[in-house]
Design a protein around this motif. Sequence first.
Motif, PDB file in Angstrom:
ATOM      1  N   LEU A   3      -3.626  13.260  -4.648  1.00 21.82           N
ATOM      2  CA  LEU A   3      -3.472  12.494  -3.411  1.00 21.82           C
ATOM      3  C   LEU A   3      -2.809  13.372  -2.355  1.00 21.82           C
ATOM      4  O   LEU A   3      -1.796  14.018  -2.614  1.00 21.82           O
ATOM      5  CB  LEU A   3      -2.616  11.252  -3.645  1.00 21.82           C
ATOM      6  N   VAL A   4      -3.401  13.386  -1.150  1.00 25.27           N
ATOM      7  CA  VAL A   4      -2.851  14.150  -0.032  1.00 25.27           C
ATOM      8  C   VAL A   4      -2.576  13.200   1.121  1.00 25.27           C
ATOM      9  O   VAL A   4      -3.470  12.479   1.577  1.00 25.27           O
ATOM     10  CB  VAL A   4      -3.830  15.252   0.437  1.00 25.27           C
ATOM     11  N   GLN A  24     -10.525  20.862  -7.394  1.00 21.34           N
ATOM     12  CA  GLN A  24      -9.727  19.647  -7.530  1.00 21.34           C
ATOM     13  C   GLN A  24     -10.473  18.431  -6.965  1.00 21.34           C
ATOM     14  O   GLN A  24     -11.223  18.540  -5.995  1.00 21.34           O
ATOM     15  CB  GLN A  24      -8.398  19.806  -6.782  1.00 21.34           C
ATOM     16  N   THR A  25     -10.248  17.282  -7.584  1.00 20.08           N
ATOM     17  CA  THR A  25     -10.764  16.019  -7.071  1.00 20.08           C
ATOM     18  C   THR A  25      -9.678  15.410  -6.195  1.00 20.08           C
ATOM     19  O   THR A  25      -8.550  15.210  -6.662  1.00 20.08           O
ATOM     20  CB  THR A  25     -11.109  15.058  -8.220  1.00 20.08           C
ATOM     21  N   ILE A  29      -5.451   9.970   2.541  1.00 16.75           N
ATOM     22  CA  ILE A  29      -5.277   8.725   3.281  1.00 16.75           C
ATOM     23  C   ILE A  29      -5.272   9.003   4.781  1.00 16.75           C
ATOM     24  O   ILE A  29      -4.890  10.081   5.224  1.00 16.75           O
ATOM     25  CB  ILE A  29      -3.991   7.984   2.862  1.00 16.75           C
ATOM     26  N   TYR A  30      -5.727   8.021   5.534  1.00 18.11           N
ATOM     27  CA  TYR A  30      -5.784   8.155   6.986  1.00 18.11           C
ATOM     28  C   TYR A  30      -5.378   6.838   7.624  1.00 18.11           C
ATOM     29  O   TYR A  30      -5.499   5.763   7.032  1.00 18.11           O
ATOM     30  CB  TYR A  30      -7.192   8.538   7.448  1.00 18.11           C
ATOM     31  N   ARG A  31      -4.897   6.919   8.875  1.00 14.31           N
ATOM     32  CA  ARG A  31      -4.543   5.710   9.625  1.00 14.31           C
ATOM     33  C   ARG A  31      -5.594   5.369  10.668  1.00 14.31           C
ATOM     34  O   ARG A  31      -5.834   4.219  10.971  1.00 14.31           O
ATOM     35  CB  ARG A  31      -3.189   5.894  10.311  1.00 14.31           C
ATOM     36  N   ASN A  32      -6.209   6.420  11.218  1.00 13.21           N
ATOM     37  CA  ASN A  32      -7.179   6.241  12.301  1.00 13.21           C
ATOM     38  C   ASN A  32      -8.475   6.954  11.929  1.00 13.21           C
ATOM     39  O   ASN A  32      -8.476   8.162  11.690  1.00 13.21           O
ATOM     40  CB  ASN A  32      -6.603   6.811  13.598  1.00 13.21           C
ATOM     41  N   ASP A  56     -12.304  11.846  -0.997  1.00 12.08           N
ATOM     42  CA  ASP A  56     -12.281  10.394  -1.124  1.00 12.08           C
ATOM     43  C   ASP A  56     -11.284   9.870  -0.086  1.00 12.08           C
ATOM     44  O   ASP A  56     -10.071   9.908  -0.295  1.00 12.08           O
ATOM     45  CB  ASP A  56     -11.841   9.996  -2.538  1.00 12.08           C
ATOM     46  N   TRP A  57     -11.793   9.415   1.069  1.00 10.80           N
ATOM     47  CA  TRP A  57     -10.933   8.937   2.144  1.00 10.80           C
ATOM     48  C   TRP A  57     -10.569   7.475   1.922  1.00 10.80           C
ATOM     49  O   TRP A  57     -11.411   6.662   1.545  1.00 10.80           O
ATOM     50  CB  TRP A  57     -11.622   9.074   3.495  1.00 10.80           C
TER      51      TRP A  57
END
Length: 333
Positions: A3-4, A24-25, A29-32, A56-57
Motif C-alpha cells: 500500500l502506498v 511488486q503488486t 490511495i487517492y483523494r481526487n 490498484d487505485w
Amino acid sequence: MVLVTGGTGLVGAHLLLHLIENGQTVRAIYRNQTNIQKTKSVFELYKKADLFDKIDWLEADILDVPSLESAFIDIEYVYHCAALISFDPKEEEALRKTNIEGTANMINFSIAKGIKKFCFISSIAALGDLAPHETYITEETDWNPEKPHSDYAISKYGAEMEVWRGLQEGLDVIIINPGVILGPIPKTKKHEQGSGEIYQRVANGLSFYTLGSTGFITINDVVKIAFELMKSDIKNERFTLIADNIVFRDLLNTIADTLKVKRPSIHAKPLFMNFLWIADLLFSTIFFQKRSITKATAKASYSTNLYSNEKIKTALGTVFLDVHQYIKDVSKL
C-alpha cells in the motif's frame, strides 16, 4: 500486496513506478480522481505508460478512518508518503492534522492489520539541532524543543513520534529523512511545488541567490533506498538521505546552465531576505494572497546546515547519484 499513500505526489508516483518495475503488486490511495493523471504523466515521462494500469487505485483519505478499512485489505507492507508540505504559518492546523493525525491513523491500521513492515517518508526538517560542539546533523542529533522550528518541521517530528509509538506496539518500522528532493524538470508552465518550483523560478529569470546550504538528493535515490530498506532485514531505524550538502548558489547555477538561462547574479544577504519575508507578510495580509516567502524559508535560505549520510552508506553501501549530473540528465527526458 503493498500500500502506498501519497501516490499522486513526487515521491509516491516514482515509488509506484519503482515497485512495479521490481515485480511488486501495489495499491495506491487517492483523494481526487484528477490527481491520478499526475502519476500517469510520470510513467509516460519514463516511457513506462504500460505499467501504469498495474496500479490498484482506491479512493481513500488518511484522515477518513472508514475509507482506510478497504485500503488495508490484503496489504502486507506500507509506504506512507502522503503529507502536507507548507511553510505558511496560516496552515499550522492543517499541517498538524494531515501529518500527525494522518500518520497516527496509518499506524493504528497497520498495527491492527498485522502489517509486516511500515516505511515512513519523513524529512531532514524533523532531524535534531546541532549542539555547539557538533558539525554534522545525524540521525542521533537531539531535537531541541527550545529552538525555533517551522510548523512543517514540528508536524513531521510529531508524525515520527507516532511511528515510534507503532514500534512500541509491535510494528516493524523504517523512517527515512530525505533532504530536498530533486525530480524531473517540469514540461509545463503551471505552478509547481518542491523542486518543480525551483526549476520554474530559475527558468523565469530568478535574479537572486543565497549562500546558505542544505542536503539534496534525487528522487531516484529516495525510492530506490526506501525499497531496499523495506526488502532488507533492517528494521526499527531511521536514515538520513542526502547525496551531498550543496550551497544554494551552486545548485541554482547548475539549473540555469542546464536550462540555458542567465544565472542568478545578485547576492541576497540575510538582512535582505528578512526584509522580503516581512514585506511578503504585509502584502499577503492586505491582499489575501498566499505567502511566497516566510520567516522559516527566509532563514533556511541563508542557514548553512550540514547533514551526514554515513549511516545509510554503511547499512546498504549506497552510492548516490551526483545531483548536478542528475539535473543535466533529466533535462533530456
